[in-house]
Design an enzyme around this catalytic site. Structure first.
Site, PDB file in Angstrom:
ATOM      1  N   TYR A  60       0.820  -1.214   0.000  1.00  0.00           N
ATOM      2  CA  TYR A  60       0.000   0.000   0.000  1.00  0.00           C
ATOM      3  C   TYR A  60       0.857   1.268   0.000  1.00  0.00           C
ATOM      4  O   TYR A  60       0.450   2.284  -0.543  1.00  0.00           O
ATOM      5  CB  TYR A  60      -0.897   0.045   1.242  1.00  0.00           C
ATOM      6  CG  TYR A  60      -2.253  -0.580   1.049  1.00  0.00           C
ATOM      7  CD1 TYR A  60      -2.371  -1.921   0.719  1.00  0.00           C
ATOM      8  CD2 TYR A  60      -3.413   0.165   1.212  1.00  0.00           C
ATOM      9  CE1 TYR A  60      -3.607  -2.505   0.554  1.00  0.00           C
ATOM     10  CE2 TYR A  60      -4.662  -0.404   1.055  1.00  0.00           C
ATOM     11  CZ  TYR A  60      -4.756  -1.735   0.727  1.00  0.00           C
ATOM     12  OH  TYR A  60      -5.993  -2.293   0.566  1.00  0.00           O
ATOM     13  N   LYS A  78       2.706 -15.549   2.426  1.00  0.00           N
ATOM     14  CA  LYS A  78       2.891 -16.240   1.140  1.00  0.00           C
ATOM     15  C   LYS A  78       4.385 -16.508   1.010  1.00  0.00           C
ATOM     16  O   LYS A  78       5.042 -16.094   0.060  1.00  0.00           O
ATOM     17  CB  LYS A  78       2.339 -15.342   0.004  1.00  0.00           C
ATOM     18  CG  LYS A  78       2.312 -15.987  -1.372  1.00  0.00           C
ATOM     19  CD  LYS A  78       1.288 -17.094  -1.545  1.00  0.00           C
ATOM     20  CE  LYS A  78       1.413 -17.731  -2.916  1.00  0.00           C
ATOM     21  NZ  LYS A  78       0.564 -18.946  -3.067  1.00  0.00           N
ATOM     22  N   ASP A 130      -3.473 -18.108   0.216  1.00  0.00           N
ATOM     23  CA  ASP A 130      -4.453 -18.742  -0.689  1.00  0.00           C
ATOM     24  C   ASP A 130      -5.220 -19.840   0.055  1.00  0.00           C
ATOM     25  O   ASP A 130      -6.445 -19.952  -0.057  1.00  0.00           O
ATOM     26  CB  ASP A 130      -3.784 -19.273  -1.968  1.00  0.00           C
ATOM     27  CG  ASP A 130      -2.532 -20.104  -1.718  1.00  0.00           C
ATOM     28  OD1 ASP A 130      -2.023 -20.111  -0.578  1.00  0.00           O
ATOM     29  OD2 ASP A 130      -2.053 -20.746  -2.669  1.00  0.00           O
ATOM     30  N   ASP A 138      -6.762  -6.840   3.751  1.00  0.00           N
ATOM     31  CA  ASP A 138      -7.816  -6.130   3.016  1.00  0.00           C
ATOM     32  C   ASP A 138      -8.735  -7.147   2.351  1.00  0.00           C
ATOM     33  O   ASP A 138      -9.960  -7.071   2.455  1.00  0.00           O
ATOM     34  CB  ASP A 138      -7.174  -5.217   1.961  1.00  0.00           C
ATOM     35  CG  ASP A 138      -8.216  -4.486   1.129  1.00  0.00           C
ATOM     36  OD1 ASP A 138      -9.164  -3.949   1.727  1.00  0.00           O
ATOM     37  OD2 ASP A 138      -8.087  -4.469  -0.108  1.00  0.00           O
ATOM     38  N   ASP A 164     -12.739  -8.709   3.797  1.00  0.00           N
ATOM     39  CA  ASP A 164     -13.985  -8.643   3.016  1.00  0.00           C
ATOM     40  C   ASP A 164     -14.601 -10.036   2.899  1.00  0.00           C
ATOM     41  O   ASP A 164     -15.814 -10.209   3.009  1.00  0.00           O
ATOM     42  CB  ASP A 164     -13.726  -8.097   1.598  1.00  0.00           C
ATOM     43  CG  ASP A 164     -13.996  -6.601   1.491  1.00  0.00           C
ATOM     44  OD1 ASP A 164     -13.806  -5.891   2.504  1.00  0.00           O
ATOM     45  OD2 ASP A 164     -14.388  -6.152   0.399  1.00  0.00           O
TER      46      ASP A 164
HETATM   47  C1  IPM Z   1     -10.589  -0.933   3.502  1.00  0.00           C
HETATM   48  C2  IPM Z   1     -10.772  -0.292   2.157  1.00  0.00           C
HETATM   49  C3  IPM Z   1      -9.588   0.635   1.892  1.00  0.00           C
HETATM   50  C4  IPM Z   1      -8.340  -0.215   1.858  1.00  0.00           C
HETATM   51  C5  IPM Z   1      -9.707   1.497   0.612  1.00  0.00           C
HETATM   52  C6  IPM Z   1     -10.979   2.323   0.631  1.00  0.00           C
HETATM   53  C7  IPM Z   1      -8.509   2.372   0.428  1.00  0.00           C
HETATM   54  O1  IPM Z   1     -10.919  -1.254   1.175  1.00  0.00           O
HETATM   55  O2  IPM Z   1     -10.507  -0.203   4.508  1.00  0.00           O
HETATM   56  O3  IPM Z   1     -10.534  -2.162   3.557  1.00  0.00           O
HETATM   57  O4  IPM Z   1      -7.993  -0.775   0.802  1.00  0.00           O
HETATM   58  O5  IPM Z   1      -7.684  -0.327   2.885  1.00  0.00           O
HETATM   59 MG    MG Z   2     -11.036  -3.257   1.910  1.00  0.00          MG
END
Ligand code: IPM
Ligand code: MG
Length: 359
Positions: free
Chosen positions: A139, A189, A221, A245, A249
């Site tokens: 990042y 990884k 993975d 990240d 999700d």
């Molecule tokens: C998160 C989001 C952010 C990230 C984006 C909006 C920059 O996806 O907080 O998970 O990638 O960290």
């Molecule tokens: Mg995210």
């Protein structure tokens, strides 16, 4: 006096932050000394000042104990130069305040087990805490960019971690595991990437200080696969920035709705930013249908991690559970045919449950 900076941002951010503030008002009416101040961030700040993180907003955040953050972003901003995009404001805020430890719990509320994308019996009782490193990795790594090489465009980023960056977040991981079920699974990884070989080596070294925690390592993975195969095997998962990240999700969908999940991003001074892990959801913004519970649960995390009031955190969480128990559902967590309530009806109900819980 607790000082909270309120950065509602874009999309559904202002609507759901508003509901969290109702909950805060209940506590204030009981005598809690808290001062809130709002400031623009993200696209809203770009519209006002041209900068997604104006100096004044950053200064307010620095001077606060905690930041209650809504969401940022919207399709209208995707055409802006990268520096002016809302996401860049969020990344700069994380970096400037050194919010390196991102706590993303994924818990299944028993009332919502049937709303999960997985079978209820696979997710019932699920309680995972993902600890994601938030200020390093690909990042922020340099060099980065798009250049011309032999007449064609080449895009590049740098995946990089220093030992000290890994060590400090590993400590947060082990300490969190000590307060939970004492199992930590570190994600990497290492079969391909050197930076994550170092990750594994340093986490293993830090483990020596936490003999009561059972440490395991898993390739990312495989972890993505295990999260849907048998998610309850995990207690605390420790990840770098990019892997966390993606996996957070994925983990969110196990719980029924991404609209339920709060997060905390902490620095070593205990300062923190508290935000739902879902985004600004521009498609439903302004309709009054967004689920405010992740934002309200983020406020609960604020009390637990930045102001040492775990009692208030627990009260807010109980009020949310009671509200679900009473059958209230926003559209995202309703099963087909179930009646749905609006954003503000959900917020009002939690605020009422909080008052009643205290009586
Ligand atoms: C998160 C989001 C952010 C990230 C984006 C909006 C920059 O996806 O907080 O998970 O990638 O960290
Ligand atoms: Mg995210």
């Amino acid at each position: 006096m607790i000082r909270i900076a309120v950065l509602a941002g874009d999309g559904i951010g202002p609507e759901i932050v508003n509901e969290a503030l109702k909950v805060l008002d209940v506590l204030r009416s009981e005598g809690l000394e808290v001062q809130t101040e709002a400031a623009p961030v993200g696209g809203a700040a770009v519209d006002l000042t041209g900068d997604p993180l104006p100096e004044a907003t950053l200064a307010l955040c620095r001077a606060s104990h905690a930041i209650l953050f809504g969401a940022i972003g919207g399709p209208q901003y995707d055409v802006l130069p990268r520096e002016q995009r809302p996401e860049r404001g969020l990344l700069r805020l994380r970096k400037q305040l050194d919010l390196f430890a991102n706590l993303r719990p994924a818990q299944v509320f028993p009332q919502l087990a049937a709303a999960s994308a997985l079978k209820a019996e696979v997710v019932a009782g699920l309680d995972i805490l993902i600890i994601r490193e938030l200020t390093g990795d690909i990042y922020f790594g340099e060099p980065r960019g798009i250049r011309i090489d032999h007449g064609e465009r080449v895009g590049f980023n740098t995946m990089i971690y220093s030992e000290s960056e890994i060590r400090r977040v590993a400590h947060v991981g082990f300490q969190s595991a000590m307060r939970r079920n004492r199992r930590l699974c570190s994600i990497d990884k290492m079969n391909v990437l050197e930076s994550t070989q170092l990750w594994r080596d340093v986490v293993t070294e830090v483990h020596a200080e936490y003999p009561d925690v059972a440490l395991s390592h898993m390739l990312v993975d495989n972890a993505a696969m295990q999260l849907v195969r048998n998610p309850r095997q995990f207690d605390v998962m420790l990840t770098g920035n990019i892997f966390g990240d993606i996996l957070s999700d994925e983990a969110s969908m196990l719980t029924g709705s991404i609209g339920m999940l709060p997060s905390a991003s902490l620095n070593s001074a205990g300062q923190g930013m508290y935000e739902p892990i879902h985004g600004s959801a521009p498609d439903i913004a302004g309709k009054g249908i967004a689920n405010p519970l992740a934002q309200i649960l983020s406020l609960a995390m604020l009390f637990r991690h930045s102001v040492d009031r775990a009692d208030l955190a627990a009260r807010i969480e109980t009020a949310v559970e009671r509200t679900l128990e009473a059958g209230l559902r926003t559209a995202d967590i309703a099963l087909p045919g179930e009646a749905v309530v609006s954003t503000s009806q959900m917020g009002d109900a939690v605020a009422r449950a909080l008052v009643q819980g205290h009586a």
